[in-house]
Design a protein around this motif. Sequence first.
Motif, short mmCIF file in Angstrom:
data_model
loop_
_atom_site.label_atom_id
_atom_site.label_comp_id
_atom_site.label_asym_id
_atom_site.label_seq_id
_atom_site.Cartn_x
_atom_site.Cartn_y
_atom_site.Cartn_z
N HIS A 3 83.77 -65.38 -115.43
CA HIS A 3 82.37 -64.85 -114.75
C HIS A 3 81.73 -65.64 -113.49
N LEU A 4 82.32 -66.68 -113.40
CA LEU A 4 81.90 -67.66 -112.34
C LEU A 4 82.62 -68.16 -111.29
N ASP A 5 83.98 -67.93 -111.56
CA ASP A 5 85.01 -68.24 -110.36
C ASP A 5 85.83 -67.40 -109.72
N HIS A 6 85.36 -66.84 -108.49
CA HIS A 6 86.23 -65.73 -107.86
C HIS A 6 87.61 -65.82 -107.62
N ALA A 7 88.13 -66.94 -107.21
CA ALA A 7 89.59 -67.29 -107.23
C ALA A 7 90.30 -67.19 -108.69
N TYR A 8 89.75 -67.69 -109.86
CA TYR A 8 90.34 -67.31 -111.14
C TYR A 8 90.24 -66.09 -111.41
N ALA A 9 89.18 -65.11 -111.15
CA ALA A 9 88.90 -63.90 -111.66
C ALA A 9 89.97 -63.10 -110.88
N ALA A 10 90.12 -63.49 -109.63
CA ALA A 10 91.10 -62.72 -108.88
C ALA A 10 92.40 -62.42 -109.26
N GLN A 11 92.84 -63.51 -110.06
CA GLN A 11 94.34 -63.33 -110.89
C GLN A 11 94.28 -62.83 -112.13
N THR A 12 93.17 -62.36 -112.69
CA THR A 12 93.21 -61.55 -113.72
C THR A 12 93.43 -59.93 -113.68
N GLU A 13 93.73 -59.54 -114.78
CA GLU A 13 93.89 -58.06 -114.58
C GLU A 13 92.66 -57.18 -113.84
N PHE A 14 91.51 -57.87 -113.90
CA PHE A 14 90.35 -57.30 -113.42
C PHE A 14 90.17 -57.36 -111.86
N GLY A 15 90.74 -58.61 -111.48
CA GLY A 15 90.72 -58.69 -109.87
C GLY A 15 89.37 -59.20 -109.27
N GLN A 16 88.47 -59.47 -110.17
CA GLN A 16 87.09 -59.82 -109.66
C GLN A 16 86.37 -60.23 -110.75
N PRO A 17 85.29 -61.10 -110.74
CA PRO A 17 84.63 -61.60 -111.91
C PRO A 17 84.06 -60.34 -112.74
N LEU A 18 83.93 -60.72 -114.05
CA LEU A 18 83.10 -59.91 -114.93
C LEU A 18 81.59 -60.13 -115.14
N VAL A 19 80.92 -59.07 -115.37
CA VAL A 19 79.79 -59.58 -115.70
C VAL A 19 79.47 -60.17 -117.14
N ASN A 20 79.00 -60.97 -117.53
CA ASN A 20 78.94 -61.62 -118.84
C ASN A 20 78.58 -60.73 -119.85
N SER A 21 79.44 -60.50 -120.95
CA SER A 21 79.02 -59.32 -122.08
C SER A 21 77.69 -59.31 -122.41
N LEU A 22 77.32 -60.70 -122.54
CA LEU A 22 75.95 -60.75 -123.35
C LEU A 22 74.74 -60.47 -122.57
N LEU A 23 74.93 -60.64 -121.16
CA LEU A 23 73.97 -60.20 -120.18
C LEU A 23 73.96 -58.79 -120.42
N THR A 24 75.20 -58.05 -120.44
CA THR A 24 75.20 -56.61 -120.59
C THR A 24 74.58 -56.06 -121.89
N LEU A 25 74.65 -56.85 -122.96
CA LEU A 25 73.99 -56.58 -124.05
C LEU A 25 72.56 -56.81 -124.06
N SER A 26 72.18 -57.69 -123.54
CA SER A 26 70.74 -58.27 -123.30
C SER A 26 70.09 -56.93 -122.51
N LEU A 27 70.66 -56.73 -121.42
CA LEU A 27 70.06 -55.60 -120.60
C LEU A 27 70.24 -54.27 -121.41
N LEU A 28 71.07 -53.83 -122.13
CA LEU A 28 70.98 -52.56 -123.10
C LEU A 28 69.97 -52.36 -123.58
N VAL A 29 69.61 -53.73 -124.40
CA VAL A 29 68.40 -53.82 -125.11
C VAL A 29 67.00 -53.55 -124.53
N GLY A 30 67.02 -54.47 -123.36
CA GLY A 30 65.84 -54.67 -122.69
C GLY A 30 65.48 -53.06 -121.90
N LEU A 31 66.69 -52.33 -121.61
CA LEU A 31 65.99 -51.12 -120.99
C LEU A 31 65.54 -49.97 -122.05
N SER A 32 65.63 -50.38 -123.25
CA SER A 32 65.12 -49.50 -124.15
C SER A 32 63.72 -49.75 -124.56
#
Length: 157
Positions: free
Chosen positions: A49-78
């Motif tokens: 979630h925090l290190d672009h160089a690390y995340a670039a080496q993963t299957e995603f190639g870039q940082p992921l948004v923290n899943s708990l932020l996504t969950l919080s946003l999902l509930v918040g939007l409702s």
Amino acid sequence: MNEDLQRPQGRYFEELTPGTVIRHRVTRTLTEADNVLFTTMTMNPQPLHLDHAYAAQTEFGQPLVNSLLTLSLLVGLSVHELTLGTLIANLGLTDVAFPKPVFHGDTIRAESVVLDARESRSRPGQGVVTVEHRAFNQHGEIVAQCKRTALMQKRPT
């Protein structure tokens, strides 16, 4: 005072019948700043979630948004169209899933489906409602979902 100004925006128990689908109007684009702030504020050192160089080496190639932020946003939007001013308490979240990753710059929208509603046996004037929340990215892909059980106010008499 105008009665409409006193009425909460959220829905009362009686308005939450099983099968009701609410497509929430508010959307939110997640930024890198959102992700870094949430991740560090919650003491999560995950470099994905925090290190672009690390995340670039993963299957995603870039940082992921923290899943708990996504969950919080999902509930918040409702909240505005579902529970604002009518929620007594959240009773639980179950069946949380993240079928697709969320990246910086993704715009999230949400919908809620009422699965179950019953009057409270121990609290007159209140009811227990279970909804399924779903979050979609700008491509229409489901990126998060959960079931939420809430104690809701009944319409005042």
